[in-house]
Design a protein around this motif. Structure first.
Motif, PDB file in Angstrom:
ATOM      1  N   MET A 131     -15.124  80.544  -8.965  1.00 49.89           N
ATOM      2  CA  MET A 131     -15.728  81.882  -8.887  1.00 49.89           C
ATOM      3  C   MET A 131     -16.594  82.156 -10.125  1.00 49.89           C
ATOM      4  O   MET A 131     -17.762  82.450 -10.009  1.00 49.89           O
ATOM      5  CB  MET A 131     -14.626  82.964  -8.829  1.00 49.89           C
ATOM      6  N   GLN A 189     -12.719  93.559 -11.979  1.00 49.20           N
ATOM      7  CA  GLN A 189     -13.177  92.333 -11.312  1.00 49.20           C
ATOM      8  C   GLN A 189     -12.055  91.714 -10.470  1.00 49.20           C
ATOM      9  O   GLN A 189     -12.273  91.308  -9.320  1.00 49.20           O
ATOM     10  CB  GLN A 189     -13.656  91.354 -12.389  1.00 49.20           C
ATOM     11  N   ILE A 190     -10.863  91.651 -11.059  1.00 45.14           N
ATOM     12  CA  ILE A 190      -9.712  91.101 -10.331  1.00 45.14           C
ATOM     13  C   ILE A 190      -9.423  91.940  -9.087  1.00 45.14           C
ATOM     14  O   ILE A 190      -9.250  91.414  -7.982  1.00 45.14           O
ATOM     15  CB  ILE A 190      -8.468  91.070 -11.256  1.00 45.14           C
ATOM     16  N   THR A 198     -10.660  87.873  -7.919  1.00 40.80           N
ATOM     17  CA  THR A 198     -10.692  86.691  -8.791  1.00 40.80           C
ATOM     18  C   THR A 198      -9.334  86.499  -9.468  1.00 40.80           C
ATOM     19  O   THR A 198      -8.553  87.443  -9.619  1.00 40.80           O
ATOM     20  CB  THR A 198     -11.774  86.824  -9.880  1.00 40.80           C
ATOM     21  N   ASP A 212      -9.645  83.989 -14.795  1.00 43.25           N
ATOM     22  CA  ASP A 212     -11.079  83.726 -14.598  1.00 43.25           C
ATOM     23  C   ASP A 212     -11.879  84.747 -15.418  1.00 43.25           C
ATOM     24  O   ASP A 212     -12.372  85.751 -14.907  1.00 43.25           O
ATOM     25  CB  ASP A 212     -11.393  83.839 -13.109  1.00 43.25           C
ATOM     26  N   LEU A 235     -23.166  86.289 -10.519  1.00 44.36           N
ATOM     27  CA  LEU A 235     -22.102  86.154  -9.517  1.00 44.36           C
ATOM     28  C   LEU A 235     -22.600  85.259  -8.380  1.00 44.36           C
ATOM     29  O   LEU A 235     -23.764  85.327  -7.995  1.00 44.36           O
ATOM     30  CB  LEU A 235     -21.837  87.566  -8.977  1.00 44.36           C
ATOM     31  N   HIS A 266     -20.483  87.846  -1.671  1.00 45.86           N
ATOM     32  CA  HIS A 266     -19.793  89.117  -1.485  1.00 45.86           C
ATOM     33  C   HIS A 266     -20.668  90.089  -0.709  1.00 45.86           C
ATOM     34  O   HIS A 266     -21.884  90.141  -0.911  1.00 45.86           O
ATOM     35  CB  HIS A 266     -19.434  89.716  -2.843  1.00 45.86           C
ATOM     36  N   TYR A 282      -8.371  78.394 -17.821  1.00 45.00           N
ATOM     37  CA  TYR A 282      -8.968  78.571 -16.494  1.00 45.00           C
ATOM     38  C   TYR A 282      -9.684  77.297 -16.037  1.00 45.00           C
ATOM     39  O   TYR A 282     -10.449  76.701 -16.801  1.00 45.00           O
ATOM     40  CB  TYR A 282      -9.967  79.744 -16.483  1.00 45.00           C
TER      41      TYR A 282
END
Lengths: 120, 120, 120
Positions: A1, A29-30, A35, A39, A73, A77, C58
């Motif tokens: 990701m 973000q999580i 994610t 990360d 990104l 999405h 990670y």
């Protein structure tokens, strides 16, 4: 990701709340993108007065300073998910005293093949 | 609209002409893209000697220093409009003593849904 | 061609090896993309401790610090070529003591019309 988050902000705000801002953006973000918690790739760019230039009322808001969050990104999405990410970031920042009016978010997408993160 | 403009330049030039450079790039944006005068989002990154690396003659020009203008912009403008933006920027910078030979512009496009500017 | 390379790294590493890192990334670009030797546009952003935020494990690597290499590049190269670029960069950096585990690369593509480099 591996989204990459870059935060441009006044040095004063960075010195006072940089770690909190980092944590809140990361949790957003999580929550919004799903994610993994580990990360984490963030770059903070503290700025001296005058380096961040903005208009105080553009868009009908009351802008008193400027924090720019730049997000790179992978293109995967939906628009709904991305708007959910912005809302999660803004809600969490508001809770630590960073006003949404003072935030700009600019997102740029790329492909899976456009990343390396420690291992080929 | 909210284009985001980032300017990477020598600290000496920033100290001498940062505000002028800001004004001229902003006016070029208004003239070439038709953005509102209050649509201003600029980040200046002053650099110490050696941080901006370039070749003095690449592209057949006489490059003596480097100013990189990075533009993030919604994908909606024609190639002609974008070239008009570069020309407007370069003409205005030349008028305040920043040579076109010393400028690099790199533009990246995204979508309407990739921005937040103070209000959801 | 004018790829733009931006390197975000700890100031300590920049002070010790900035010029070497510049040279090795540039040679990797020449070797992997076939760019001209004088096609050099790099921006170094040295960071103070705490500005580069990362997780140490990670992706299953042993990450001890973070160097982020951001590449802006015309959309014209195959996935194989881009992966070859990453490998060339990582191999050359490893040879001067920069561990691949500590590197993130993020590439963003644009079009031929999205560049200016000294001459219209």
């Amino acid at each position: 990701m591996v989204p990459l988050i870059q935060v441009e902000l006044d040095r004063k705000l960075y010195d006072e709340k940089g770690d909190e801002i980092s944590r809140e953006i990361h949790q957003a973000q999580i929550d919004a993108l799903g994610t993994a918690p580990d990360d984490l790739f963030q770059i903070f760019h503290p700025h001296e007065p005058g380096e961040l230039k903005f208009n105080p009322t553009y868009g009908g808001v009351d802008r008193r300073s400027l924090m720019v969050i730049r997000i790179t990104l992978v293109h995967r999405h939906s628009v709904v998910t991305k708007k959910g990410l912005y809302k999660a970031i803004l809600d969490r920042l508001a809770a630590i005293g960073v006003r949404a009016d003072d935030v700009q978010i600019a997102l740029v997408e790329n492909g899976f093949e456009d990343w390396f993160a420690g291992k080929l």
